[in-house]
Design a protein around this motif. Structure first.
Motif, PDB file in Angstrom:
ATOM      1  N   GLN A 169       0.836  -1.183   0.000  1.00 18.22           N
ATOM      2  CA  GLN A 169       0.000   0.000   0.000  1.00 18.22           C
ATOM      3  C   GLN A 169       0.881   1.248   0.000  1.00 18.22           C
ATOM      4  O   GLN A 169       2.099   1.157  -0.091  1.00 18.22           O
ATOM      5  CB  GLN A 169      -0.936  -0.028   1.206  1.00 18.22           C
ATOM      6  CG  GLN A 169      -1.848  -1.245   1.221  1.00 18.22           C
ATOM      7  CD  GLN A 169      -2.738  -1.330  -0.010  1.00 18.22           C
ATOM      8  OE1 GLN A 169      -3.267  -0.327  -0.468  1.00 18.22           O
ATOM      9  NE2 GLN A 169      -2.920  -2.514  -0.554  1.00 18.22           N
ATOM     10  N   VAL A 170       0.307   2.424   0.134  1.00 20.71           N
ATOM     11  CA  VAL A 170       1.015   3.681  -0.051  1.00 20.71           C
ATOM     12  C   VAL A 170       2.269   3.790   0.821  1.00 20.71           C
ATOM     13  O   VAL A 170       3.352   4.097   0.319  1.00 20.71           O
ATOM     14  CB  VAL A 170       0.082   4.890   0.193  1.00 20.71           C
ATOM     15  CG1 VAL A 170       0.847   6.198   0.182  1.00 20.71           C
ATOM     16  CG2 VAL A 170      -1.017   4.918  -0.855  1.00 20.71           C
ATOM     17  N   ALA A 171       2.166   3.540   2.119  1.00 21.52           N
ATOM     18  CA  ALA A 171       3.332   3.705   3.006  1.00 21.52           C
ATOM     19  C   ALA A 171       4.464   2.767   2.600  1.00 21.52           C
ATOM     20  O   ALA A 171       5.630   3.177   2.535  1.00 21.52           O
ATOM     21  CB  ALA A 171       2.937   3.461   4.451  1.00 21.52           C
ATOM     22  N   ASN A 172       4.147   1.527   2.308  1.00 26.22           N
ATOM     23  CA  ASN A 172       5.168   0.569   1.893  1.00 26.22           C
ATOM     24  C   ASN A 172       5.725   0.937   0.526  1.00 26.22           C
ATOM     25  O   ASN A 172       6.926   0.801   0.281  1.00 26.22           O
ATOM     26  CB  ASN A 172       4.606  -0.847   1.842  1.00 26.22           C
ATOM     27  CG  ASN A 172       4.290  -1.385   3.213  1.00 26.22           C
ATOM     28  OD1 ASN A 172       4.819  -0.921   4.213  1.00 26.22           O
ATOM     29  ND2 ASN A 172       3.420  -2.369   3.272  1.00 26.22           N
ATOM     30  N   ALA A 173       4.870   1.381  -0.376  1.00 24.26           N
ATOM     31  CA  ALA A 173       5.317   1.743  -1.726  1.00 24.26           C
ATOM     32  C   ALA A 173       6.281   2.920  -1.680  1.00 24.26           C
ATOM     33  O   ALA A 173       7.286   2.939  -2.390  1.00 24.26           O
ATOM     34  CB  ALA A 173       4.117   2.067  -2.612  1.00 24.26           C
ATOM     35  N   VAL A 174       6.000   3.908  -0.835  1.00 19.32           N
ATOM     36  CA  VAL A 174       6.888   5.064  -0.697  1.00 19.32           C
ATOM     37  C   VAL A 174       8.244   4.607  -0.186  1.00 19.32           C
ATOM     38  O   VAL A 174       9.294   5.013  -0.700  1.00 19.32           O
ATOM     39  CB  VAL A 174       6.269   6.132   0.237  1.00 19.32           C
ATOM     40  CG1 VAL A 174       7.282   7.193   0.616  1.00 19.32           C
ATOM     41  CG2 VAL A 174       5.053   6.754  -0.410  1.00 19.32           C
TER      42      VAL A 174
END
Length: 77
Positions: free
Chosen positions: A43-48
């Motif tokens: 998700q967003v946090a992991n992708a960043v």
């Protein structure tokens, strides 16, 4: 999922995803991947975080490469 530019895929219960190492490097030379193309929980946090790690790895690789030797190694075009 498209196999371009030729990176290996890994099978999961949720389908195929691009296989990467801890820096995001794929099996295709010069190609990194991050985010939800590498797995369903990204998700967003992991992708960043993964994108940041890939950026650091790419930057370090660019600092260590000899541009003239690399240009001579690659085919024209």
């Amino acid at each position: 999922m498209s196999r371009e530019p030729g990176a290996e895929l890994r099978e999961t219960p949720f389908g195929e995803f691009v296989a990467v190492d801890e820096t995001g490097r794929t099996s295709a030379p010069g190609v990194w991947a991050a985010g939800n193309v590498t797995g369903p929980p990204e998700q967003v946090a992991n992708a960043v975080s993964r994108g940041y790690r890939a950026g650091v790895a790419i930057g370090n690789e660019l600092l260590l490469v000899d541009p003239e030797a690399e240009a001579a190694r690659r085919p024209a075009g």
